[in-house]
Scaffold this active site. Sequence first.
Site, short mmCIF file in Angstrom:
data_model
loop_
_atom_site.label_atom_id
_atom_site.label_comp_id
_atom_site.label_asym_id
_atom_site.label_seq_id
_atom_site.Cartn_x
_atom_site.Cartn_y
_atom_site.Cartn_z
N THR A 47 -7.87 118.04 151.65
CA THR A 47 -7.48 117.01 151.80
C THR A 47 -7.40 115.26 152.35
OG1 THR A 47 -6.01 117.52 149.62
CG2 THR A 47 -5.62 115.70 150.00
N TYR A 110 -6.22 115.16 137.38
CA TYR A 110 -6.35 114.65 136.82
C TYR A 110 -6.55 115.11 135.84
CZ TYR A 110 -7.29 110.37 134.48
OH TYR A 110 -7.52 109.33 134.06
N TYR A 136 -5.04 126.81 145.90
CA TYR A 136 -4.64 126.16 146.46
C TYR A 136 -3.78 125.22 145.29
CZ TYR A 136 -3.69 121.31 148.93
OH TYR A 136 -3.43 120.24 149.85
N ARG A 141 -0.19 116.60 144.11
CA ARG A 141 -1.54 115.84 144.23
C ARG A 141 -2.06 115.91 143.14
NH1 ARG A 141 -3.54 113.05 148.69
NH2 ARG A 141 -2.04 113.24 150.82
N LYS A 164 -3.90 128.73 149.40
CA LYS A 164 -2.76 127.87 149.91
C LYS A 164 -1.25 127.40 149.22
CE LYS A 164 -2.80 123.55 152.42
NZ LYS A 164 -3.86 121.73 152.37
N ILE A 207 -1.94 126.34 156.50
CA ILE A 207 -2.76 124.70 156.65
C ILE A 207 -2.08 124.16 156.48
CG2 ILE A 207 -4.60 124.24 154.96
CD1 ILE A 207 -5.54 127.02 154.12
#
Length: 295
Positions: A47, A110, A136, A141, A164, A207
């Site tokens: 990202t 999304y 992840y 987000r 993550k 991370i």
Amino acid sequence: MTAPLFKGVITALITPLRDGKVDEAAFNALVERQIAAGVHGLVPMGTTGESATLHPEEHHRVVELCVNVAAGRVRVIAGAGASATDKAIDLARRAKAVGADGALIVTPYYNRPSQEGLFQHFHAVAEAVQLPVLLYNVPGRTGVDLANETVERLAGHPNIVGIKDATGDMARISRMRAAPAMDGFALISGDDPSWLGYMAHGGHGVISVTSNVAPEGMVALYDAVMSGDLESARLWQDRLIALHRALFLDASPAPSKYALARLGLCGEELRLPLTPCNEAVKPAIDEAMRTAGLI
């Protein structure tokens, strides 16, 4: 207990841009700086690397550059997430082809799949590409949360080696560690402000966005934790906590690029819809950098 494949301070690299193109010279220098600071791994095209706005060939090129410059000195975990499973598989295959050590696969954003859809997505990537996969989970987000139970199902696949976790939920990791399938599974924080706590709960590293700017400090904090020196770890956390916050005062990675520009390491350019750091927040970033001993 089996040691995890990925651990330590792993930097989610920014992608420097100049005149609308990837600034390869600046990127290579940033990678060298990270390695010299002692980080344990690098994530190109996550990202923070603006993977959502770079073109596919740019994406592949940045991963290739990172692998070539790192030259085996640290592990490279290529960002390979996508909303479409086929696209994630293609990105992971290309990462493997240039020599990446792993792929970071974000939950599809999304379209908000079900837990079964998430399981099938990650399972399909792991089946298609013989490359270690790091899950992840960043619901803030993507709009979808990867449940612990789904992680535990996925942990049984030999190519799925860790997660993550950017939820900031400290209790989640303790519940996750209790599952038998989690032996050797890398538990990596994706939330800089809380990663000291995550390590205390049994995590293996972070991370990090902050380590773009302050890699030595992040490595020092990790080393202090690993040596059992919690007093020193807290002192490093106190030096860095303002920077953790400041680097998200505007849409990331704009504040990180501003901070790196202050250090003379790259320009501030981003690609729309991201824009350079808001002038109103720059004094707070400057002050955080001073607290961290960077300027």
